[in-house]
Write an enzyme that holds these catalytic residues in place. Structure first.
Site, PDB file in Angstrom:
ATOM      1  N   ARG A  84     105.816 -22.684  61.105  1.00 37.13           N
ATOM      2  CA  ARG A  84     105.666 -21.644  62.119  1.00 37.13           C
ATOM      3  C   ARG A  84     105.408 -22.229  63.502  1.00 37.13           C
ATOM      4  NH1 ARG A  84     102.725 -16.079  62.507  1.00 37.13           N
ATOM      5  NH2 ARG A  84     102.127 -16.125  64.671  1.00 37.13           N
ATOM      6  N   ARG A  93     109.074 -16.936  67.772  1.00 30.78           N
ATOM      7  CA  ARG A  93     108.362 -17.482  66.609  1.00 30.78           C
ATOM      8  C   ARG A  93     109.303 -17.699  65.421  1.00 30.78           C
ATOM      9  NH1 ARG A  93     104.006 -13.423  66.847  1.00 30.78           N
ATOM     10  NH2 ARG A  93     104.229 -13.985  69.005  1.00 30.78           N
ATOM     11  N   ASP A  96     106.865 -14.618  61.209  1.00 32.34           N
ATOM     12  CA  ASP A  96     105.673 -13.779  61.298  1.00 32.34           C
ATOM     13  C   ASP A  96     105.616 -12.921  60.043  1.00 32.34           C
ATOM     14  OD1 ASP A  96     103.654 -13.358  63.068  1.00 32.34           O
ATOM     15  OD2 ASP A  96     104.747 -11.960  64.346  1.00 32.34           O
ATOM     16  N   ASP A  98     103.156  -9.933  58.467  1.00 33.33           N
ATOM     17  CA  ASP A  98     102.009  -9.065  58.742  1.00 33.33           C
ATOM     18  C   ASP A  98     101.796  -8.095  57.596  1.00 33.33           C
ATOM     19  OD1 ASP A  98     101.531 -10.017  61.374  1.00 33.33           O
ATOM     20  OD2 ASP A  98     103.138  -8.735  62.146  1.00 33.33           O
TER      21      ASP A  98
HETATM   22  N1  ROI Z   1     109.782  -8.100  68.761  1.00 34.67           N
HETATM   23  C1  ROI Z   1     110.652  -7.787  67.790  1.00 34.67           C
HETATM   24  N2  ROI Z   1     111.779  -7.141  68.107  1.00 34.67           N
HETATM   25  N3  ROI Z   1     110.424  -8.111  66.487  1.00 34.67           N
HETATM   26  C2  ROI Z   1     109.299  -8.770  66.107  1.00 34.67           C
HETATM   27  O1  ROI Z   1     109.110  -9.053  64.909  1.00 34.67           O
HETATM   28  C3  ROI Z   1     108.359  -9.096  67.098  1.00 34.67           C
HETATM   29  N4  ROI Z   1     107.198  -9.737  66.781  1.00 34.67           N
HETATM   30  C4  ROI Z   1     106.288  -9.992  67.693  1.00 34.67           C
HETATM   31  C5  ROI Z   1     106.460  -9.641  69.152  1.00 34.67           C
HETATM   32  C6  ROI Z   1     106.314 -10.896  69.994  1.00 34.67           C
HETATM   33  C7  ROI Z   1     105.387  -8.618  69.537  1.00 34.67           C
HETATM   34  N5  ROI Z   1     107.753  -9.047  69.426  1.00 34.67           N
HETATM   35  C8  ROI Z   1     108.639  -8.747  68.444  1.00 34.67           C
HETATM   36  O2  ROI Z   1     105.155 -10.576  67.315  1.00 34.67           O
END
Ligand code: ROI
Length: 167
Positions: A84, A93, A96, A98
Site C-alpha cells: 500500500r 493509493r 484501500d 474499509d
Molecule cells: N475516490 C474514488 N473515486 N474512489 C475511492 O475509492 C476513493 N478513496 C479515497 C479518496 C481519496 C477519498 N477518494 C476516492 O480514499
C-alpha cells in the site's frame, strides 16, 4: 456467531483492476471469513485532488466469525501486503479496504467508525452496495435506496462482473 460485513475496496495505482481482484481473493482467505458476494467492478472519478487517476472500486459482502477490530487488523495486513502506497491526503493509493457495515452495529472507537463515515456521500460506495443488496438499511442513516437518490451518479461507471473464482 457469524456476522455479515460489507467491505469497500478502492485502488488507483499499480494495475487497480488486478489489485481489486487479488484483494477479493485475499478477503476470502481470512480465517473464519468468506466472501459471499461482490458488486463487480466500477470506475469512478477521484474524490479529492483531481490530478490523480480514476479509481477502480468494488464492494464485497463477507460472512465472518471475527470481531470488527480483528477484521480491521486482517484488512490492514492485506493492504500492507499489496505494498500500500498513500502519498498525500485524499491522494492516490494502491489499495484501500474499509469496513462499511458490520452486521447492524454502530461502532465508534479510536480505530473504527461503522457505518463508514463517508458512506452516504460516496457514489463509489453507494452504487456498488446497491448492486449487492438494493433493500439494505444502513444503521443510523436509513434506506440505501434513499441515500442513492440523494447522491446522483456523477461519473461512476459499471465495468462488469469480476472474472475470478470468488462468488
Ligand atoms: N475516490 C474514488 N473515486 N474512489 C475511492 O475509492 C476513493 N478513496 C479515497 C479518496 C481519496 C477519498 N477518494 C476516492 O480514499
Amino acid at each position: 456467531m457469524s456476522v455479515r460485513a460489507f467491505i469497500g475496496l478502492g485502488s488507483n495505482l499499480e494495475n487497480p483492476r488486478l489489485q481489486i481482484e487479488n484483494a477479493l481473493s485475499d478477503l476470502n482467505k481470512i480465517e473464519g471469513t468468506r466472501v459471499i458476494k461482490n458488486s463487480g467492478l466500477f470506475q469512478s472519478p477521484p474524490m479529492g485532488p483531481q490530478d490523480q487517476p480514476d479509481y477502480i472500486n468494488a464492494v464485497a459482502l463477507l460472512e465472518t466469525d471475527l470481531e470488527a477490530e480483528s477484521l480491521l487488523d486482517q484488512l490492514q495486513s492485506i493492504e500492507n501486503r499489496h505494498g500500500r502506497v498513500r502519498s498525500r491526503h485524499w491522494g492516490e493509493r494502491t489499495l484501500d479496504l474499509d469496513i462499511l457495515l458490520y452486521g447492524h452495529e454502530q461502532i465508534c472507537t479510536a480505530r473504527l467508525t461503522v457505518p463508514h463515515q463517508g458512506l452516504a456521500e460516496r457514489e463509489f460506495v453507494l452504487y456498488p452496495l446497491q448492486k449487492i443488496q438494493p433493500d439494505l438499511i444502513v444503521p443510523g442513516k436509513g434506506a440505501l435506496a434513499d441515500l442513492v437518490k440523494a447522491c446522483p451518479a456523477s461519473g461512476i461507471a459499471f465495468l462488469g462482473t469480476i472474472n475470478d473464482s470468488t462468488p
